[in-house]
Scaffold this motif. Structure first.
Motif, PDB file in Angstrom:
ATOM      1  N   GLU A   1      -2.104  12.611  -5.368  1.00 52.56           N
ATOM      2  CA  GLU A   1      -2.646  12.193  -6.662  1.00 52.56           C
ATOM      3  C   GLU A   1      -2.037  10.881  -7.137  1.00 52.56           C
ATOM      4  OE1 GLU A   1      -2.026  15.433  -9.331  1.00 52.56           O
ATOM      5  OE2 GLU A   1      -3.450  16.765  -8.319  1.00 52.56           O
ATOM      6  N   GLN A   2      -0.919  10.481  -6.533  1.00 47.34           N
ATOM      7  CA  GLN A   2      -0.278   9.230  -6.922  1.00 47.34           C
ATOM      8  C   GLN A   2      -0.542   8.101  -5.930  1.00 47.34           C
ATOM      9  OE1 GLN A   2       3.755   9.362  -8.139  1.00 47.34           O
ATOM     10  NE2 GLN A   2       3.482  11.082  -9.514  1.00 47.34           N
ATOM     11  N   ILE A   3      -1.403   8.339  -4.949  1.00 56.43           N
ATOM     12  CA  ILE A   3      -1.725   7.288  -3.966  1.00 56.43           C
ATOM     13  C   ILE A   3      -3.089   6.710  -4.308  1.00 56.43           C
ATOM     14  CG2 ILE A   3      -2.179   6.782  -1.541  1.00 56.43           C
ATOM     15  CD1 ILE A   3      -0.289   8.954  -0.790  1.00 56.43           C
ATOM     16  N   PHE A   4      -3.119   5.401  -4.501  1.00 55.73           N
ATOM     17  CA  PHE A   4      -4.366   4.753  -4.890  1.00 55.73           C
ATOM     18  C   PHE A   4      -4.896   3.795  -3.824  1.00 55.73           C
ATOM     19  CE2 PHE A   4      -1.557   5.081  -8.725  1.00 55.73           C
ATOM     20  CZ  PHE A   4      -2.152   6.224  -9.248  1.00 55.73           C
ATOM     21  N   ASP A   5      -3.988   3.241  -3.044  1.00 56.22           N
ATOM     22  CA  ASP A   5      -4.363   2.183  -2.100  1.00 56.22           C
ATOM     23  C   ASP A   5      -4.438   2.737  -0.677  1.00 56.22           C
ATOM     24  OD1 ASP A   5      -4.675  -0.072  -0.545  1.00 56.22           O
ATOM     25  OD2 ASP A   5      -3.121  -1.242  -1.568  1.00 56.22           O
ATOM     26  N   PRO A   6      -5.636   2.738  -0.054  1.00 56.54           N
ATOM     27  CA  PRO A   6      -5.768   3.290   1.305  1.00 56.54           C
ATOM     28  C   PRO A   6      -5.137   2.428   2.394  1.00 56.54           C
ATOM     29  CG  PRO A   6      -7.839   2.295   0.607  1.00 56.54           C
ATOM     30  CD  PRO A   6      -6.932   2.276  -0.588  1.00 56.54           C
ATOM     31  N   TYR A   7      -4.531   1.314   2.002  1.00 54.66           N
ATOM     32  CA  TYR A   7      -3.872   0.457   2.989  1.00 54.66           C
ATOM     33  C   TYR A   7      -2.348   0.486   2.821  1.00 54.66           C
ATOM     34  CZ  TYR A   7      -8.642  -1.197   3.321  1.00 54.66           C
ATOM     35  OH  TYR A   7     -10.004  -1.258   3.474  1.00 54.66           O
ATOM     36  N   SER A   8      -1.849   1.379   1.984  1.00 54.76           N
ATOM     37  CA  SER A   8      -0.416   1.431   1.717  1.00 54.76           C
ATOM     38  C   SER A   8       0.297   2.315   2.725  1.00 54.76           C
ATOM     39  CB  SER A   8      -0.165   1.977   0.305  1.00 54.76           C
ATOM     40  OG  SER A   8      -0.538   3.352   0.240  1.00 54.76           O
ATOM     41  N   SER A   9       1.630   2.157   2.790  1.00 59.24           N
ATOM     42  CA  SER A   9       2.428   2.979   3.702  1.00 59.24           C
ATOM     43  C   SER A   9       2.383   4.442   3.296  1.00 59.24           C
ATOM     44  CB  SER A   9       3.873   2.476   3.721  1.00 59.24           C
ATOM     45  OG  SER A   9       4.425   2.506   2.427  1.00 59.24           O
ATOM     46  N   ASN A  10       2.352   4.717   1.992  1.00 56.80           N
ATOM     47  CA  ASN A  10       2.289   6.104   1.541  1.00 56.80           C
ATOM     48  C   ASN A  10       1.003   6.785   2.011  1.00 56.80           C
ATOM     49  OD1 ASN A  10       4.715   5.816   0.256  1.00 56.80           O
ATOM     50  ND2 ASN A  10       3.869   5.585  -1.795  1.00 56.80           N
ATOM     51  N   TYR A  11      -0.078   6.016   2.031  1.00 57.46           N
ATOM     52  CA  TYR A  11      -1.360   6.570   2.468  1.00 57.46           C
ATOM     53  C   TYR A  11      -1.271   7.011   3.926  1.00 57.46           C
ATOM     54  CZ  TYR A  11      -6.405   6.799   3.392  1.00 57.46           C
ATOM     55  OH  TYR A  11      -7.663   7.209   3.747  1.00 57.46           O
ATOM     56  N   ILE A  12      -0.731   6.157   4.781  1.00 59.29           N
ATOM     57  CA  ILE A  12      -0.586   6.485   6.199  1.00 59.29           C
ATOM     58  C   ILE A  12       0.291   7.717   6.371  1.00 59.29           C
ATOM     59  CG2 ILE A  12       0.398   5.678   8.384  1.00 59.29           C
ATOM     60  CD1 ILE A  12      -2.105   4.191   7.760  1.00 59.29           C
ATOM     61  N   GLN A  13       1.413   7.729   5.687  1.00 58.81           N
ATOM     62  CA  GLN A  13       2.367   8.829   5.800  1.00 58.81           C
ATOM     63  C   GLN A  13       1.735  10.152   5.387  1.00 58.81           C
ATOM     64  OE1 GLN A  13       5.584   8.857   2.876  1.00 58.81           O
ATOM     65  NE2 GLN A  13       7.063   9.241   4.510  1.00 58.81           N
ATOM     66  N   LEU A  14       1.071  10.148   4.246  1.00 52.56           N
ATOM     67  CA  LEU A  14       0.495  11.392   3.738  1.00 52.56           C
ATOM     68  C   LEU A  14      -0.633  11.896   4.619  1.00 52.56           C
ATOM     69  CD1 LEU A  14       0.608  13.475   1.454  1.00 52.56           C
ATOM     70  CD2 LEU A  14      -1.176  12.156   0.305  1.00 52.56           C
ATOM     71  N   ARG A  15      -1.493  10.988   5.092  1.00 54.54           N
ATOM     72  CA  ARG A  15      -2.604  11.413   5.948  1.00 54.54           C
ATOM     73  C   ARG A  15      -2.076  12.130   7.191  1.00 54.54           C
ATOM     74  NH1 ARG A  15      -4.940   9.963   2.006  1.00 54.54           N
ATOM     75  NH2 ARG A  15      -4.867  12.203   1.829  1.00 54.54           N
ATOM     76  N   TYR A  16      -0.997  11.618   7.766  1.00 51.45           N
ATOM     77  CA  TYR A  16      -0.455  12.223   8.981  1.00 51.45           C
ATOM     78  C   TYR A  16       0.031  13.646   8.706  1.00 51.45           C
ATOM     79  CZ  TYR A  16       2.572  13.198  12.938  1.00 51.45           C
ATOM     80  OH  TYR A  16       3.159  13.797  14.026  1.00 51.45           O
TER      81      TYR A  16
END
Length: 916
Positions: A812-827
């Motif tokens: 809920e705190q990830i907004f940018d699909p190109y951020s490092s958090n996005y990659i980490q969470l998707r995995y």
């Protein structure tokens, strides 16, 4: 490195230095019979006494080493870094020699740079400026002028500057530079107080009266501790005799302080660069203006230096002054660096043609050569300047910048400290030294030095620097106070408002953030930057539609606004409007066709869209416009990595070796490490990452932290869980030297490794510590890490439903699909869905990760490879055979030369065989 012995070591430093110059090293087989003969050939050529018989370039060294090792791409690169000690289970015997060979190259190249005798430069550098070399110290305070007008002022300042110049070259006498003593001009302060602040034992003060073609100069030398007058004299002379007066005063000081006048030093006091008083007068006006360091004053100084040269075409000092003025002008103006460098070089070379013993001219040429990228020649000139005049502070300052550029961080800091000892009130030196403290993790030391700089001369950047340090340490109220002080004292400095706005946004106080922007607009009337602040604020909050709205309002005021078009090209991609993203990038290029960055933005836009060939065309255009900037070549390497063209990525990365700066070299090492990781060659990847981290030693940069985290990923992936856990624990425990945001980012992964090892109690304790630090720092924006940590603990203990819930809360705190958090969470979310049996959602998460082309994906190559493997497994279980075969085929191809023992790679090959 190979023999664990210094090949030239003798009983003392002097005899060792003599051995370096006079003797060759012992053959390597004297130390060990196992040294390959080819390696002996490389070593011998590296250490040749005759420069013409040594290697003429690093490329030649690489070539011979590559023939010896057969591994050009990774092991040869390691020559640029410090010694490697990678953590791993297995070690092939031949790798010891490769690592040792690379280490020897480091030693040999270091010897080449550090020992000038090997290059015919002169004595070793530390012999030029030995610690504790000063027998005495003096500050020459600005001579008071009995007269009015600017001409009288620069005349008296010129005499002060001339005496400082004459004294600073004397052996054993530390002389405080003009920049620092000018802080006391007109000040009514006790001599003892001034002496303590400048750390000197004696002070020379005086006065100048110029009238009717005559000059009267009074001077007196005072001992700081006793306030005793050691010497005083009055000179009443014809104006044209000013040169002899300066010489007489300097000789008298040397005599009273018992400073040696040896050889050329004695002669240098009497040496005059011109016999023309008019030319000298114009030169002094130029130096007076040069020290003011604004575009207006620098341009005026150029006029005066040129006038001095017109009056005396053989005036070496005037040419040196002209070189200095042209060399620094681009830093204070929009004047072309290339054009200014050419003009500066012409003047510096002429000065040295007239007087090769002028330290200022050698230092100027060193600065110019550095701008030209001729770094070895630049170092030679700086060393020569310091050899001639160890007390010339600017030579040390500029040399420090060169050393920092080529990665010799400790030496660079040492030179900066030497400049500081000679020029303790110079804002440039103070700020640079504060930055060194900052990036070495000495936060309090950095704050203290920035505060000292602010006491001398408040600048908005230094106020912001203190605010950023406090912000990074979680001391938010103090950071706010610093930002607000910058806002109050420098209302038009938009960066202060920007920092304050972003800090309030991270604290969740968006109302305060908007008030800051309102305050800026009301104070300055700068509507455009106000709109940009709003857009930036909404972007940080994840409200991309509102951010787009404000950037478009900016374009309504200024239709070709660079930052608005750049940001819109990215924001439109985030919200899924790729056509508009390209239109914004196209408009940027059309509006600014001569800016390399315009093509760079369009290239990055195509890259994020997955159109890598189009991206490469744009980066090539940017490179053509800015050939000296390695950034666009690096972006091309990234594009090849995205498209899995590892051979072309590898080849292009090697070309970056032509860019001779430490960040580029470290970045290349990281790129090679990522290429190997993407191929499952974890041992080689670890070796390079170890080297990169060693090269970044002493710094706490985000880039360095990413490399550390990559090492942990690979160690875990390779089965070295204990080593990974230890490395991560060491970094988290060194949090006092690191940015708080980075430390909190690391703590979530530490909890996961602890839980994976079976220590749920330790993992839970880590999570609780993370939450406490977030609450204490008021960093609501970092709650993502806390929820992710809880999810990782549940994932490790096998509670998949709970893990998914926590991951979704983090999302809920990830907004940018190109951020490092996005990659980490998707995995990790994909992994949790897979383990829970929800194959459809697992596939969706892994596909989302693989379709994201942000830079975070490059920094997470290990996760990317594993995500592809899991996607292949999930698709095969879902019966989507063709798609599964495609993903597993990529794994089989990319990992065909992988390290042995990777179970999941073997499993991918078996599954692919079954599907075929």
């Amino acid at each position: 490195m190979i023999t664990d012995q210094n090949p030239f070591a003798r009983d003392s430093g002097i005899t060792t230095a003599q051995a370096i110059v006079a003797y060759g090293p012992q053959p390597l087989n004297e130390y060990s019979a196992r040294v390959p003969g080819g390696l002996q050939t490389v070593v011998s050529k590296l250490l040749e006494k005759d420069p013409d018989r040594r290697y003429q370039s690093a490329a030649a060294v690489l070539h011979d080493l590559s023939r010896l090792t057969g591994d050009m791409d990774s092991d040869a690169l390691t020559r640029t870094f410090h010694a490697m000690q990678p953590i791993r289970k297995r070690r092939k015997p031949w790798r010891s020699w490769v690592i040792a060979a690379c280490g020897l190259v480091v030693v040999a190249l270091a010897a080449y740079l550090v020992w000038p005798d090997l290059r015919g430069v002169g004595s070793p550098r530390d012999a030029i400026f030995e610690e504790g070399r000063w027998q005495n110290s003096i500050a020459v305070l600005p001579f008071r002028s009995f007269g009015s007008g600017e001409e009288q002022e620069y005349f008296s300042d010129g005499i002060t500057d001339a005496i400082i110049g004459k004294l600073s070259g004397l052996e054993g006498l530390k002389v405080i530079s003009m920049t620092s003593v000018m802080r006391f001009k007109g000040a009514d302060r006790a001599m003892k107080e001034i002496g303590e602040e400048l750390q000197v034992a004696s002070i020379l003060e005086g006065s100048v009266q110029k009238e009717d073609g005559r000059v009267r100069i009074r001077a007196q030398l005072i001992e700081v501790d006793t306030d005793a007058h050691l010497w005083s004299e009055t000179y009443d002379r014809e104006l044209e005799s000013i040169f002899s007066v300066q010489d007489d005063i300097s000789r008298a000081i040397a005599d009273v302080l018992e400073v040696k006048l040896l050889g050329s030093q004695g002669a240098s006091l009497a040496k005059q660069s011109t016999a023309s008083f008019e030319a000298y007068n114009s030169y002094m006006q130029g130096r007076h203006l040069w020290r003011k360091r604004t575009e207006e004053h620098l341009r005026a100084s150029i006029t005066h230096f040129e006038n001095a040269i017109a009056l005396d075409s053989n005036y070496a000092q005037a040419y040196a002054g002209l070189a200095d003025a042209w060399a620094v002008l681009p830093a204070y103006s929009q004047f072309s660096r290339e054009e200014a460098t050419a003009l500066a070089k012409r003047a510096a070379l002429r000065a040295l043609e007239l007087d090769d013993e002028m330290a200022e001219a050698h230092a100027s040429l060193g600065l110019i050569l550095r701008y030209e990228g001729r770094l070895e020649e630049s170092e030679t000139e700086f060393l020569r300047a310091i050899e001639i005049n160890p007390g010339y502070a600017w030579a040390h300052t500029w040399y420090s910048s060169l050393l920092n550029q080529i990665g010799r961080t400790e030496e660079s800091t040492r030179e900066l400290e030497r400049a500081f000892s000679l020029d303790p009130l110079n804002i440039v030196t103070l700020s640079n030294l504060a930055d060194r403290r900052r990036y070495s993790g000495d936060w309090e030391g950095a704050i203290s030095m920035f505060e000292r700089a602010i006491e001398i001369e408040p600048t908005p950047n230094n106020l912001i620097n203190i605010g950023e340090i406090l912000d990074g340490r979680g001391r938010l109220e103090e950071a706010i106070a610093q930002y607000r002080r910058s806002v109050d004292e420098f209302p038009f400095f938009v960066n202060a408002y920007r920092r304050l706005t972003r800090l309030y946004a991270r604290m969740g106080e968006t109302g305060e953030a908007h008030k800051v922007i309102d305050d800026y607009v009301s104070r300055t009337g700068d509507t455009l930057h106000g709109l940009e602040g709003r857009a930036d604020l909404f972007y940080s909050m994840g409200d991309f539609d509102r951010a787009i709205e404000f950037y478009n309002q900016m374009l309504g005021i200024e239709q070709d606004h660079v930052s608005a078009l750049s940001e819109l090209s990215h924001l439109y991609l985030i919200v899924g409007l790729s056509d508009k993203a390209i239109k914004a990038a196209d408009k940027l290029v059309a509006s600014w066709p001569d800016r390399a960055a315009s093509y760079g933005v369009r290239g990055e836009t195509y890259q994020l869209m997955g159109k890598f060939e189009r991206a490469l065309v744009e980066f090539e255009s940017a490179k053509q416009l800015d050939p000296d900037n390695p950034y666009y070549v690096r972006q091309m390497v990234v594009a090849f990595l995205y498209s899995r063209d590892y051979d072309r990525a590898n080849m292009l990365a090697e070309s970056l070796l032509d860019y001779d700066d430490s960040f580029t070299l470290s970045w290349i090492g990281q790129m090679f490490a990522l290429i190997h990781a993407a191929r499952g060659q974890y041992e080689r990847s670890l070796a390079l990452l170890d080297s990169c981290v060693a090269a970044d030693s002493g710094l706490t940069s985000t880039t360095g932290d990413y490399k550390q985290l990559q090492r942990v990923f690979i160690l875990e992936e390779s089965g070295y869980l204990d080593s990974a856990l230890q490395m991560l624990s060491d970094v988290v425990n060194s949090s006092e030297r690191r940015h708080l945001g980075n430390v909190l980012y690391w703590q979530d992964y530490l909890a996961y490794l602890q839980a994976k090892q079976g220590d749920i109690g330790a993992a839970t304790q880590t999570a609780e510590g993370l939450r406490a630090r977030i609450d204490s720092a008021g960093r609501t924006d970092l709650m993502y890490g806390y929820w992710l940590t809880l999810g990782l603990i549940e994932l490790a203990r096998g509670s998949y439903a709970e893990a998914i819930d926590r991951f979704l809360q983090a999302g809920e705190q990830i907004f940018d699909p190109y951020s490092s958090n996005y990659i980490q969470l998707r995995y990790f979310l994909g992994l949790a869905y897979y383990e829970s049996g929800d194959l459809s959602r697992a596939a969706g998460e892994f596909e989302a990760l693989l379709s994201s082309n942000g830079s975070a994906r490059i920094n997470s190559m290990v996760w990317v490879s594993r995500a592809r493997y899991y996607l292949g497994v999930v698709l095969s279980q879902m019966g989507r055979v063709d798609e599964a075969r495609e993903q597993l085929s990529i794994i089989a191809e990319d990992f065909k030369d992988a390290d042995p023992g990777l179970d999941w790679v073997e499993d991918a090959r078996l599954r692919l065989a079954q599907l075929n």
